[in-house]
Design a protein around this motif. Structure first.
Motif, PDB file in Angstrom:
ATOM      1  N   ALA A   1       0.853  -1.182   0.000  1.00 41.05           N
ATOM      2  CA  ALA A   1       0.000   0.000   0.000  1.00 41.05           C
ATOM      3  C   ALA A   1       0.894   1.238   0.000  1.00 41.05           C
ATOM      4  O   ALA A   1       2.004   1.207   0.541  1.00 41.05           O
ATOM      5  CB  ALA A   1      -0.886  -0.001   1.246  1.00 41.05           C
ATOM      6  N   LEU A   2       0.413   2.291  -0.647  1.00 41.10           N
ATOM      7  CA  LEU A   2       1.063   3.602  -0.547  1.00 41.10           C
ATOM      8  C   LEU A   2       0.006   4.572  -0.037  1.00 41.10           C
ATOM      9  O   LEU A   2      -1.142   4.540  -0.501  1.00 41.10           O
ATOM     10  CB  LEU A   2       1.568   4.076  -1.918  1.00 41.10           C
TER      11      LEU A   2
ATOM     12  N   ILE B   1       6.551   9.606   0.710  1.00 41.86           N
ATOM     13  CA  ILE B   1       5.301   8.855   0.727  1.00 41.86           C
ATOM     14  C   ILE B   1       5.490   7.650   1.642  1.00 41.86           C
ATOM     15  O   ILE B   1       6.553   7.021   1.639  1.00 41.86           O
ATOM     16  CB  ILE B   1       4.870   8.458  -0.704  1.00 41.86           C
ATOM     17  N   ASP B   2       4.473   7.373   2.454  1.00 41.75           N
ATOM     18  CA  ASP B   2       4.532   6.230   3.371  1.00 41.75           C
ATOM     19  C   ASP B   2       3.972   4.992   2.680  1.00 41.75           C
ATOM     20  O   ASP B   2       3.018   5.084   1.906  1.00 41.75           O
ATOM     21  CB  ASP B   2       3.688   6.491   4.627  1.00 41.75           C
TER      22      ASP B   2
ATOM     23  N   PRO C   1       9.806  11.887  -4.039  1.00 45.81           N
ATOM     24  CA  PRO C   1      11.220  11.519  -4.142  1.00 45.81           C
ATOM     25  C   PRO C   1      11.703  10.529  -3.077  1.00 45.81           C
ATOM     26  O   PRO C   1      12.783   9.956  -3.226  1.00 45.81           O
ATOM     27  CB  PRO C   1      11.958  12.856  -4.000  1.00 45.81           C
ATOM     28  N   THR C   2      10.952  10.353  -1.987  1.00 44.92           N
ATOM     29  CA  THR C   2      11.408   9.464  -0.906  1.00 44.92           C
ATOM     30  C   THR C   2      10.301   8.499  -0.531  1.00 44.92           C
ATOM     31  O   THR C   2       9.140   8.897  -0.407  1.00 44.92           O
ATOM     32  CB  THR C   2      11.821  10.311   0.327  1.00 44.92           C
TER      33      THR C   2
ATOM     34  N   ALA D   1       8.655   2.451  -8.106  1.00 49.21           N
ATOM     35  CA  ALA D   1       8.312   3.067  -9.400  1.00 49.21           C
ATOM     36  C   ALA D   1       7.007   3.851  -9.262  1.00 49.21           C
ATOM     37  O   ALA D   1       6.868   4.963  -9.792  1.00 49.21           O
ATOM     38  CB  ALA D   1       8.185   1.983 -10.470  1.00 49.21           C
ATOM     39  N   SER D   2       6.034   3.302  -8.508  1.00 47.19           N
ATOM     40  CA  SER D   2       4.760   4.002  -8.333  1.00 47.19           C
ATOM     41  C   SER D   2       4.969   5.299  -7.546  1.00 47.19           C
ATOM     42  O   SER D   2       4.359   6.325  -7.854  1.00 47.19           O
ATOM     43  CB  SER D   2       3.754   3.123  -7.584  1.00 47.19           C
ATOM     44  N   ALA D   3       5.824   5.231  -6.524  1.00 46.19           N
ATOM     45  CA  ALA D   3       6.102   6.439  -5.729  1.00 46.19           C
ATOM     46  C   ALA D   3       6.702   7.519  -6.631  1.00 46.19           C
ATOM     47  O   ALA D   3       6.318   8.693  -6.572  1.00 46.19           O
ATOM     48  CB  ALA D   3       7.041   6.108  -4.571  1.00 46.19           C
ATOM     49  N   ARG D   4       7.624   7.097  -7.497  1.00 46.72           N
ATOM     50  CA  ARG D   4       8.244   8.049  -8.429  1.00 46.72           C
ATOM     51  C   ARG D   4       7.204   8.642  -9.363  1.00 46.72           C
ATOM     52  O   ARG D   4       7.177   9.846  -9.595  1.00 46.72           O
ATOM     53  CB  ARG D   4       9.337   7.369  -9.244  1.00 46.72           C
TER      54      ARG D   4
END
Ligand SMILES: CC(C)(COP(=O)(O)OP(=O)(O)OC[C@H]1O[C@@H](n2cnc3c(N)ncnc32)[C@H](O)[C@@H]1OP(=O)(O)O)[C@@H](O)C(=O)NCCC(=O)NCCS
Length: 336
Positions: A71-72, A83-84, A116-117, A108-111
């Motif tokens: 999960a994000l 993002i946690d 950035p983190t 990749a999804s966070a990007r």
């Protein structure tokens, strides 16, 4: 193998997602999981316009048969520099590279979301404090510890008179303050004050290696928080401290208990703003939420709380209340 953002409203996708999480929690704790229930995940994963919404992901031969899930937590306006997230591999499927593969997809999804983190939060049971599989896995993937939290449990109910005695010990330090309390909806006159406290909560609590900013809260977001908590099947037991001279709210504490599974009550936020610390308000707020728990006659047997290892004053309050170490939560950070 497929990596899919699943629809929390679709049972064929959500149930297997939850199954992996549940088996993972059960193998960690050695007993049926006490974590978030399906409705609690769903309630926080369906509203794309909410200030925070979970994106749930499955990884496996098909989205109906995941071997790993994650999960994000996507914030709309707050703390956009990171993002946690969470990541779980089905216990029967570990050490086959699935955790690594899903982690790569989550990164990749966070990007893609422009963060950035990535900060992955992991809970460890009392049997695995400091030694959970996350320790080797996260280091292997270039993560570093951003924050170490300790979980404490408080057996409930407390012995007779214990809360009264603590109240009598602490209240002489707080004569400049009035402690008020409510269940679920914040009284209208305190909503703005409550919103301000939630906004500054991240910057008023100790963080080791995560650059948190204040959040955006107004009265409407407080009402949304209350509605979402209700949708999760939980009651909110809240105490707040009002500074008599200025009339300002200067602290609050939220205890929450599931109406369906009330055995474990969870401590959520507790905050006393810096300029009003040293008056035992943290302890008085917690005693007051426990009085609501008592009055609500919930069949609760323990209260669980997580604190940063750096948060000496809050840990001292929890120890004074009788809470004892029961696990850990570590935040792993990677700059992508
Ligand atoms: C941590 C977790 C995600 C690892 O998933 P996995 O699919 O078993 O991990 P992988 O197979 O991709 O492992 C990659 C590497 O991490 C390390 N590793 C993973 N689990 C390990 C363990 N139990 N002990 C030692 N090293 C481990 C190894 O270096 C491994 O490579 P190797 O198998 O070639 O030696 C899984 O154990 C899990 O779900 N744990 C509970 C939830 C959790 O901790 N999530 C957060 C992780 S930061």
């Amino acid at each position: 193998m497929q990596f899919t953002h699943i629809d929390a409203n679709n049972d064929e996708q959500f149930d297997p997602w939850f199954g992996v999480l549940q088996r993972s929690e059960q193998s960690r704790d050695g007993e049926p999981a006490q974590g978030w229930h399906p409705d609690e995940w769903r309630a926080r994963s369906i509203d794309e316009t909410a200030p925070k919404v979970f994106h749930l992901y499955s990884y496996g031969p098909s989205r109906e048969r995941p071997v790993a899930v994650g999960a994000l937590e996507v914030t709309r306006d707050d703390n956009l520099a990171f993002i946690d997230g969470n990541l779980f591999v089905d216990p029967a499927e570990r050490r086959r590279g699935y955790g690594s593969a899903l982690l790569k997809e989550l990164e990749a999804s966070a990007r893609e979301l422009g963060r950035p983190t990535l900060v992955i939060f992991v809970i460890e049971s009392s049997r695995e404090i400091g030694t959970g599989p996350n320790r080797a896995f996260a280091l292997h993937h270039g993560y570093r510890v951003a924050e170490e939290n300790v979980r404490r449990d408080l057996e409930w109910p407390r012995p007779d008179d214990e809360l009264n005695d603590l109240w009598d010990t602490w209240s002489p330090f707080a004569t400049d303050y009035e402690i008020i309390s409510w269940t679920n909806g914040t009284p209208e006159e305190f909503v703005e004050g409550r919103a301000h406290l939630s906004a500054i909560m991240p910057v008023e609590t100790p963080h080791v290696d995560i650059d948190v900013e204040a959040e955006h809260w107004d009265a409407a977001r407080v009402r949304l928080h209350e509605a979402t908590t209700n949708q999760m099947g939980r009651d909110l037991l809240v105490a707040a401290a009002r500074h008599r001279a200025s009339g300002e709210l200067v602290g609050y504490s939220e205890l929450t208990v599931s109406r369906e599974q009330p055995q474990t009550a969870y401590q959520w936020d507790t905050l006393v703003v810096r300029s009003h610390r040293g008056h035992r308000l943290g302890g008085l707020l917690k005693v007051t939420t426990m009085r609501l728990l008592e009055a609500g006659r919930y069949p609760t047997t323990k209260i669980t709380t997580f604190n940063s290892m750096l948060n000496g004053p809050m840990i001292a309050v929890n120890e004074a209340l009788g809470a004892r170490i029961a696990g850990a939560m570590v935040a792993w950070r990677k700059d992508l």
